[in-house]
Every structure is written in structure tokens, then in C-alpha cells.
Design a protein around this motif. Structure first.
Motif, mmCIF file in Angstrom:
data_model
loop_
_atom_site.group_PDB
_atom_site.id
_atom_site.type_symbol
_atom_site.label_atom_id
_atom_site.label_comp_id
_atom_site.label_asym_id
_atom_site.label_seq_id
_atom_site.Cartn_x
_atom_site.Cartn_y
_atom_site.Cartn_z
ATOM 1 N N HIS A 77 0.828 -1.210 0.000
ATOM 2 C CA HIS A 77 0.000 0.000 0.000
ATOM 3 C C HIS A 77 0.866 1.266 0.000
ATOM 4 O O HIS A 77 0.549 2.232 -0.700
ATOM 5 C CB HIS A 77 -0.942 -0.009 1.208
ATOM 6 C CG HIS A 77 -2.154 -0.873 0.996
ATOM 7 N ND1 HIS A 77 -3.405 -0.368 0.760
ATOM 8 C CD2 HIS A 77 -2.280 -2.215 0.930
ATOM 9 C CE1 HIS A 77 -4.264 -1.362 0.581
ATOM 10 N NE2 HIS A 77 -3.599 -2.500 0.685
ATOM 11 N N GLU A 78 1.943 1.257 0.771
ATOM 12 C CA GLU A 78 2.826 2.428 0.763
ATOM 13 C C GLU A 78 3.476 2.609 -0.606
ATOM 14 O O GLU A 78 3.670 3.736 -1.068
ATOM 15 C CB GLU A 78 3.898 2.269 1.845
ATOM 16 C CG GLU A 78 3.341 2.418 3.263
ATOM 17 C CD GLU A 78 4.407 2.162 4.327
ATOM 18 O OE1 GLU A 78 5.592 1.984 3.951
ATOM 19 O OE2 GLU A 78 4.054 2.113 5.524
ATOM 20 N N GLY A 79 3.806 1.492 -1.252
ATOM 21 C CA GLY A 79 4.449 1.575 -2.562
ATOM 22 C C GLY A 79 3.521 2.060 -3.649
ATOM 23 O O GLY A 79 3.846 2.994 -4.401
ATOM 24 N N VAL A 80 2.341 1.456 -3.749
ATOM 25 C CA VAL A 80 1.405 1.797 -4.818
ATOM 26 C C VAL A 80 0.818 3.198 -4.632
ATOM 27 O O VAL A 80 0.589 3.922 -5.611
ATOM 28 C CB VAL A 80 0.273 0.750 -4.896
ATOM 29 C CG1 VAL A 80 -0.818 1.191 -5.874
ATOM 30 C CG2 VAL A 80 0.833 -0.609 -5.313
ATOM 31 N N LEU A 81 0.581 3.578 -3.387
ATOM 32 C CA LEU A 81 -0.063 4.869 -3.121
ATOM 33 C C LEU A 81 0.935 6.014 -2.933
ATOM 34 O O LEU A 81 0.531 7.134 -2.628
ATOM 35 C CB LEU A 81 -0.969 4.747 -1.885
ATOM 36 C CG LEU A 81 -2.089 3.701 -2.024
ATOM 37 C CD1 LEU A 81 -2.897 3.610 -0.756
ATOM 38 C CD2 LEU A 81 -2.985 4.016 -3.218
ATOM 39 N N ALA A 82 2.231 5.734 -3.106
ATOM 40 C CA ALA A 82 3.232 6.795 -3.003
ATOM 41 C C ALA A 82 3.037 7.813 -4.122
ATOM 42 O O ALA A 82 2.594 7.478 -5.225
ATOM 43 C CB ALA A 82 4.639 6.192 -3.079
ATOM 44 N N GLN A 83 3.373 9.045 -3.831
ATOM 45 C CA GLN A 83 3.179 10.118 -4.814
ATOM 46 C C GLN A 83 4.015 9.904 -6.076
ATOM 47 O O GLN A 83 3.616 10.333 -7.166
ATOM 48 C CB GLN A 83 3.525 11.468 -4.186
ATOM 49 C CG GLN A 83 2.535 11.924 -3.117
ATOM 50 C CD GLN A 83 2.854 13.305 -2.592
ATOM 51 O OE1 GLN A 83 3.921 13.864 -2.885
ATOM 52 N NE2 GLN A 83 1.935 13.880 -1.821
ATOM 53 N N GLU A 119 -3.736 -7.659 -1.741
ATOM 54 C CA GLU A 119 -3.270 -6.333 -1.334
ATOM 55 C C GLU A 119 -2.996 -5.448 -2.550
ATOM 56 O O GLU A 119 -3.280 -4.242 -2.527
ATOM 57 C CB GLU A 119 -2.009 -6.452 -0.471
ATOM 58 C CG GLU A 119 -2.198 -7.187 0.852
ATOM 59 C CD GLU A 119 -3.189 -6.493 1.779
ATOM 60 O OE1 GLU A 119 -3.495 -5.300 1.572
ATOM 61 O OE2 GLU A 119 -3.677 -7.152 2.716
ATOM 62 N N LEU A 120 -2.451 -6.024 -3.619
ATOM 63 C CA LEU A 120 -2.250 -5.256 -4.857
ATOM 64 C C LEU A 120 -3.585 -4.778 -5.407
ATOM 65 O O LEU A 120 -3.721 -3.620 -5.839
ATOM 66 C CB LEU A 120 -1.525 -6.126 -5.894
ATOM 67 C CG LEU A 120 -0.023 -6.330 -5.684
ATOM 68 C CD1 LEU A 120 0.491 -7.454 -6.572
ATOM 69 C CD2 LEU A 120 0.748 -5.041 -5.953
#
Length: 219
Positions: free
Chosen positions: A66-72, A123-124
Motif C-alpha cells: 500500500h505504501e508503494g502503490v499509493l506513493a506520490q 493487497e495489490l
């Protein structure tokens, strides 16, 4: 906990069924209800222990993905040539799990890794659903990320994992426009080449996930 799970598996699959069979043969009775009760109880204990063991890994995968995909900076501005770092971080966490299970209770390896692949796919899916829209470059990045995970862990794929991955592409398709959707098809050959290069470059890092080839018998 892994040793306990392994012992429970042996009890459930081998020892208890053999004991029941011996008892039935010795006394000419059929323990249908008792067998079902024993199987249900063993299944409940196994499920609780399995959940307890895998929960930390599932929570870690949730945070990483989640931190990776939703990073700016996740969405690229041009055609991507690499998967995002969170993908490697997630897979390397599974390398540690693989090592732990293989050296402690190797019979559980496929069960644990298949389950964690399913959870990674879930999760993806949930993370990609939180992004409102996808440009062509973002669509390509998402495809690379998902396919890299799926191909690296292909030995442990399940119907559920494949279903989750299909849902990911459906959600991506909902969040893009016709132009990007059409142009993606023409980019697929180049993306396959990128994936092949990335898989070859990371072969040593994720060698543990590769299916071992059986040695040919000597003539």
C-alpha cells in the motif's frame, strides 16, 4: 509454531487416519461421525495456528504494497523500464519466509507461499483500487508490477491468486480511457521484453522460488 503445524499435518494426513482404519478393522465398526469430528477439530486448530504464523507476513505485505502503490512518485511520467522498489521489498520478505519454512518444516513451503501469494495479490488489488485513474504509463507500470510478482512466484500460483490478478486488470481497465487501453496493446511486446530482462537480472535474488528440476536417471 512451524514444527507444530508440521506435526499437525502429519497427524491429520497420515497418523490419525491410519489409527482410525486400524481400529475399524480390528473391531469391525465404522467411525463415520467420530472421524468427522476429529477431522473438524484438527482443521480448526490447524487454521488458527496457520493464521497466527502468517499474520505478521500478511501485515508486512499490506504495509509494503500500500505504501508503494499509493506513493506520490509511483506513477511514472514515461514508459516504465523497471518495477517499483516496493515489489522487490515484498518479494525479498517472502524469500525470508521461504528460508524459514524450508529449514524448519519444508512440507509446508507450498502451502505457506501459495497463501502469501494470494494475500499479495489481494493487497495489490486493494491498493490499485484506491488510485482514481491511470494514464498509459501508469497502466504499464501497474502491469509490470503485477506480472513480475506473478511470474516470480509462478510455482506457487493458485486459482484464487489468478482470480485476484484478473480482478486487478479489470479495476485498472475501469480507471483508464479508451486511448490508453488501445495503446497498451501495442506496448505489450516491449513490456514482455522488459519483464524478461528484469526476471533474468533478479534470478539469483529469487532463485529459491524456482521449481527444482528433477535429475534425469542415469542409464
Amino acid at each position: 509454531m512451524l514444527l507444530t503445524l508440521s506435526n499437525l499435518q502429519a497427524l491429520r494426513v497420515e497418523i490419525v487416519p491410519n489409527l482410525i482404519t486400524q481400529f475399524e478393522n480390528a473391531f469391525s465398526v465404522k467411525l463415520t461421525d467420530e472421524t468427522k469430528t476429529i477431522r473438524d477439530v484438527q482443521g480448526q486448530i490447524d487454521a488458527r495456528l496457520f493464521t497466527s504464523y502468517t499474520r505478521p507476513s500478511v501485515e508486512s505485505l499490506h504495509n509494503i504494497i500500500h505504501e508503494g502503490v499509493l506513493a506520490q512518485d509511483w506513477a511514472p511520467f514515461e514508459k516504465p523500464k523497471e518495477v517499483r522498489p516496493y515489489v522487490y521489498e515484498a518479494l525479498l520478505s517472502l524469500v525470508l519466509v521461504h528460508t524459514q519454512v524450508m529449514t524448519t518444516a519444508s512440507s509446508l513451503t507450498s502451502q505457506v507461499l501459495s497463501y502469501l501469494l494470494e494475500q499479495s495479490s489481494r493487497e495489490l488489488l486493494e491498493a490499485f483500487k484506491q488510485r482514481p485513474s491511470y494514464t498509459l504509463a501508469a497502466l504499464m507500470q501497474a502491469t509490470l508490477d503485477v506480472e513480475f510478482v506473478a511470474q516470480t512466484l509462478s510455482q506457487y500460483t493458485t486459482d484464487r491468486a489468478s482470480e485476484m490478478q484478473s480482478h486487478i486488470y479489470q479495476e485498472l481497465d475501469k480507471r483508464t480511457d479508451n486511448d490508453a487501453r488501445t495503446r497498451l496493446q501495442s506496448e505489450l511486446p516491449e513490456m514482455r521484453a522488459v519483464l524478461k530482462r528484469l526476471r533474468e537480472a533478479s534470478r539469483s535474488e529469487f532463485a529459491c522460488f524456482k521449481k527444482e528440476r528433477r535429475a534425469r536417471p542415469q542409464s
